[in-house]
Design a protein around this motif. Structure first.
Motif, PDB file in Angstrom:
ATOM      1  N   VAL A   1      81.383 -64.114  66.441  1.00 38.10           N
ATOM      2  CA  VAL A   1      81.668 -62.682  66.509  1.00 38.10           C
ATOM      3  C   VAL A   1      82.093 -62.196  65.125  1.00 38.10           C
ATOM      4  O   VAL A   1      82.958 -62.796  64.491  1.00 38.10           O
ATOM      5  N   ALA A   2      81.468 -61.104  64.670  1.00 40.73           N
ATOM      6  CA  ALA A   2      81.865 -60.446  63.425  1.00 40.73           C
ATOM      7  C   ALA A   2      82.726 -59.241  63.779  1.00 40.73           C
ATOM      8  O   ALA A   2      82.236 -58.258  64.328  1.00 40.73           O
ATOM      9  N   VAL A   3      84.023 -59.336  63.497  1.00 34.84           N
ATOM     10  CA  VAL A   3      84.933 -58.223  63.780  1.00 34.84           C
ATOM     11  C   VAL A   3      84.804 -57.168  62.683  1.00 34.84           C
ATOM     12  O   VAL A   3      84.807 -55.965  62.941  1.00 34.84           O
ATOM     13  N   THR A   4      84.705 -57.618  61.431  1.00 38.98           N
ATOM     14  CA  THR A   4      84.400 -56.778  60.279  1.00 38.98           C
ATOM     15  C   THR A   4      83.369 -57.542  59.459  1.00 38.98           C
ATOM     16  O   THR A   4      83.127 -58.733  59.705  1.00 38.98           O
ATOM     17  N   PRO A   5      82.741 -56.894  58.456  1.00 40.10           N
ATOM     18  CA  PRO A   5      81.771 -57.630  57.649  1.00 40.10           C
ATOM     19  C   PRO A   5      82.340 -58.885  56.989  1.00 40.10           C
ATOM     20  O   PRO A   5      81.608 -59.837  56.719  1.00 40.10           O
ATOM     21  N   LYS A   6      83.650 -58.921  56.743  1.00 41.65           N
ATOM     22  CA  LYS A   6      84.260 -60.081  56.086  1.00 41.65           C
ATOM     23  C   LYS A   6      85.044 -60.972  57.043  1.00 41.65           C
ATOM     24  O   LYS A   6      85.582 -61.990  56.605  1.00 41.65           O
ATOM     25  N   ALA A   7      85.146 -60.594  58.304  1.00 43.40           N
ATOM     26  CA  ALA A   7      85.922 -61.382  59.271  1.00 43.40           C
ATOM     27  C   ALA A   7      85.004 -61.813  60.401  1.00 43.40           C
ATOM     28  O   ALA A   7      84.769 -61.072  61.355  1.00 43.40           O
ATOM     29  N   ARG A   8      84.463 -63.025  60.268  1.00 41.84           N
ATOM     30  CA  ARG A   8      83.568 -63.589  61.279  1.00 41.84           C
ATOM     31  C   ARG A   8      84.216 -64.846  61.843  1.00 41.84           C
ATOM     32  O   ARG A   8      84.785 -65.655  61.100  1.00 41.84           O
TER      33      ARG A   8
ATOM     34  N   HIS B   1      78.840 -58.607  67.318  1.00 43.00           N
ATOM     35  CA  HIS B   1      79.671 -57.807  66.424  1.00 43.00           C
ATOM     36  C   HIS B   1      80.460 -56.785  67.242  1.00 43.00           C
ATOM     37  O   HIS B   1      80.054 -56.375  68.322  1.00 43.00           O
ATOM     38  N   ARG B   2      81.592 -56.404  66.663  1.00 49.09           N
ATOM     39  CA  ARG B   2      82.518 -55.497  67.345  1.00 49.09           C
ATOM     40  C   ARG B   2      81.898 -54.126  67.544  1.00 49.09           C
ATOM     41  O   ARG B   2      81.216 -53.596  66.694  1.00 49.09           O
ATOM     42  N   GLN B   3      82.189 -53.548  68.715  1.00 45.27           N
ATOM     43  CA  GLN B   3      81.865 -52.159  69.001  1.00 45.27           C
ATOM     44  C   GLN B   3      83.151 -51.454  69.428  1.00 45.27           C
ATOM     45  O   GLN B   3      83.886 -51.961  70.272  1.00 45.27           O
ATOM     46  N   GLY B   4      83.446 -50.297  68.881  1.00 49.58           N
ATOM     47  CA  GLY B   4      84.646 -49.572  69.285  1.00 49.58           C
ATOM     48  C   GLY B   4      85.486 -49.172  68.097  1.00 49.58           C
ATOM     49  O   GLY B   4      84.998 -48.998  66.984  1.00 49.58           O
ATOM     50  N   SER B   5      86.776 -49.019  68.337  1.00 43.28           N
ATOM     51  CA  SER B   5      87.694 -48.540  67.311  1.00 43.28           C
ATOM     52  C   SER B   5      87.926 -49.594  66.237  1.00 43.28           C
ATOM     53  O   SER B   5      87.507 -50.745  66.369  1.00 43.28           O
ATOM     54  N   GLU B   6      88.619 -49.194  65.170  1.00 41.65           N
ATOM     55  CA  GLU B   6      88.985 -50.149  64.130  1.00 41.65           C
ATOM     56  C   GLU B   6      89.926 -51.198  64.714  1.00 41.65           C
ATOM     57  O   GLU B   6      90.822 -50.881  65.503  1.00 41.65           O
TER      58      GLU B   6
END
Length: 439
Positions: A235-242, A287-292
C-alpha cells in the motif's frame, strides 16, 4: 507560437507537434493485446473518422463534460486507468496523461484515440526478439542493461521476461500500438467521446492538480452498519510512504493501516479506503483514497515492556530481523461486526509474547477516534507493558497522569494483561474545539 500538425498527402507536421504526439502513443483505452474492432458504417469509430479532428476537438472543448469524461476514463470496463497514470498513481504501460507536453494540441488528443498506431511513443512500441535457439519473444521494454533486456508480456502484464543479450540474434520494433484500433466503439455514443476528449484536454492544461480535482470520488466500501473490510498487500499511503506488507482496515468512517513488517499502526485517514494500481513491472499494489493521512511513528515501537528483574523499558524485535518460528511475526486477523482483531507475536529479549489487538475507527461529530484494545499473554510475573502515544501535539493526552504512555500494573503469574488506548483528533472547521466539545 502554437504548433499545428496536418496529416495526409502533401502535408507537413511541425517538429514540436511530432514531439508532442510521441508522448501520446497509446493514449486512452489501452486494454492490452486483442483483435482490433473492424470499422463499419454503423460503428462509432466510422462516424468519428468521417469528421475532421479539428472539428471534433473544437466541439469537445465547447460541449464536452470533463467530469463525465473522468468517470468514463476510470470505468473498469474501459480499463484506461489500468494502463495510464493521471495523478498520484504510478503506471508505466502508457504515458502519464497528466504530464503531457503543452505542445500537444486538442487535435492530437482526438487522433491519438482514433488512430493509436499513427505515432507510437518511444518505449511503448512492442519489441520482437529472435533468439539464437529459434524462439520469438514479444513484449514491452521495461528495463535494459548492458547484459540483459527485460520485457513485459502485454497480454499477461504480470509476466516479466528477462533475456540475456548474448541470446539475441535479431531485434526490432513493430509499427503497431499495443492499444488496438477500434476501442472507441466501447463507448455508447458520440457525446461520451466528446466528454472523454474534454477530460484529456483538462489533464493536459491542468496537470496533476486538475487530475485530482476531477478524479471520481470512491464509492463507500463500508457503509454505516456494515462489517469492516480488509485489504492486504503493498500500500502506498503517500508517494514516499509505501508499505510492502500492509493490512488496510476499512471502516465506515475511515481507514487504519497496520504494517505487518513493524507490527504497528502506520497511518490513519478518513473518507476513503484503498484503490488498486498496476505495479511498475507486474502485479498490483494499492494506494490511499480519501483525506490526507495522519502518519504514526513506527520507530521506536509503541509497545514497551519491563521484564523483571530489570527496570528498563524494552522494545520488541521486529519481524524483519526475527525468526518467525521463535520470534516476532504477524499471524493474521479476524473481522468482527465493528472491529478487526489482529493477531501477532513479539519477541522481547528472550520472552515471546502473544498479542491480540482489537482496532476500531469511528467518527463522532467533528472528532475522529482510533480505539485500540491490546491483550498480552505470556508475560512473566512482575512484568509491565506500556503503549506509547504519538509525540507532539497531533494528539492531546487526557489520561489521569498526563503521561505520554499508558502502562499496566505489574503482571500476576499466568494472567493476561489488557490495555486500551483511544486517540481522538478534532476535524472541525474552527480553530479548535470548544470546552463543551472537549468534555
Amino acid at each position: 507560437m502554437q504548433s499545428e500538425a496536418m496529416h495526409g498527402s502533401g502535408t507537413i507536421e511541425s517538429a514540436p507537434s511530432r514531439m508532442a504526439r510521441r508522448l501520446l502513443a497509446a493514449a486512452c483505452f489501452l486494454v492490452g493485446l486483442g483483435i482490433p474492432v473492424k470499422a463499419s458504417a454503423e460503428t462509432l469509430e466510422a462516424i468519428l473518422r468521417a469528421e475532421q479532428p479539428s472539428a471534433l476537438a473544437a466541439e469537445a472543448r465547447s460541449e464536452g463534460d470533463p467530469v463525465r469524461g473522468a468517470y468514463l476514463f476510470h470505468r473498469s470496463s474501459l480499463t484506461c486507468a489500468a494502463c495510464h497514470s493521471v495523478g498520484d498513481e504510478v503506471n508505466t504501460r502508457g504515458p502519464n496523461l497528466a504530464k503531457l507536453d503543452k505542445a500537444v494540441t486538442d487535435e492530437d488528443l482526438v487522433e491519438a484515440i482514433l488512430d493509436p498506431s499513427k505515432t507510437i511513443a518511444k518505449g511503448y512500441a512492442t519489441v520482437v526478439i529472435h533468439t539464437v535457439d529459434g524462439k520469438i519473444i514479444t513484449g514491452l521494454p521495461v528495463e535494459e542493461t548492458a547484459e540483459q533486456l527485460v520485457l513485459r508480456d502485454a497480454a499477461q502484464p504480470d509476466k516479466a521476461i528477462t533475456i540475456d543479450k548474448t541470446d539475441i540474434e535479431e531485434r526490432h520494433e513493430t509499427n503497431q500500438s499495443i492499444m488496438p484500433a477500434g476501442q472507441v466503439n466501447l463507448l455508447g455514443h458520440r457525446k461520451q467521446f466528446l466528454n472523454l476528449v474534454r477530460y484529456l484536454i483538462e489533464l493536459r492544461d491542468g496537470g496533476e492538480p486538475r487530475a485530482r480535482q476531477l478524479h471520481p470520488p470512491s464509492l463507500p466500501v463500508v457503509a454505516p452498519g456494515d462489517h469492516p473490510v480488509v485489504q492486504r498487500g503493498e500500500v502506498a499511503v503517500t508517494p514516499k510512504a509505501r508499505f510492502p506488507r500492509a493490512v488496510a482496515i476499512g471502516f465506515a468512517d475511515g481507514t487504519v493501516l497496520f504494517d505487518a513488517d513493524r507490527l504497528g499502526t502506520a497511518a490513519v485517514w478518513f473518507d476513503g479506503f484503498v484503490m488498486s494500481s498496476a505495479q511498475n513491472y507486474f502485479g498490483l499494489y494499492w494506494h490511499r483514497q480519501g483525506s490526507e493521512p495522519d502518519m504514526m511513528p513506527l520507530e521506536p515501537h509503541s509497545l514497551r515492556f519491563q521484564m523483571p528483574p530489570s527496570d528498563e523499558w524494552q522494545t520488541i524485535e521486529l519481524p524483519t530481523a526475527s525468526d518467525p518460528n521463535s520470534g516476532s511475526r504477524f499471524d493474521g486477523y479476524q473481522v468482527g461486526d465493528s472491529t478487526v482483531r489482529l493477531h501477532y507475536r513479539v519477541l522481547v529479549g528472550k520472552v515471546r509474547v502473544r498479542v491480540v489487538e482489537d482496532v476500531r475507527l469511528e467518527k463522532r461529530g467533528d472528532w475522529q477516534g482510533l480505539a485500540r484494545a491490546f491483550r498480552f499473554d505470556g508475560l512473566p510475573a512482575g512484568a509491565r507493558v506500556a503503549v506509547a502515544l504519538p509525540p507532539g501535539e497531533q494528539f492531546v493526552c487526557f489520561d489521569a497522569k498526563g503521561e505520554k504512555q499508558v502502562a499496566s500494573a505489574p503482571v500476576q503469574a499466568d494472567q493476561p494483561v489488557t490495555l486500551r488506548v483511544d486517540l481522538w483528533k478534532y476535524r472541525g472547521g474552527k480553530d479548535g474545539p470548544t470546552p463543551t466539545e472537549l468534555a
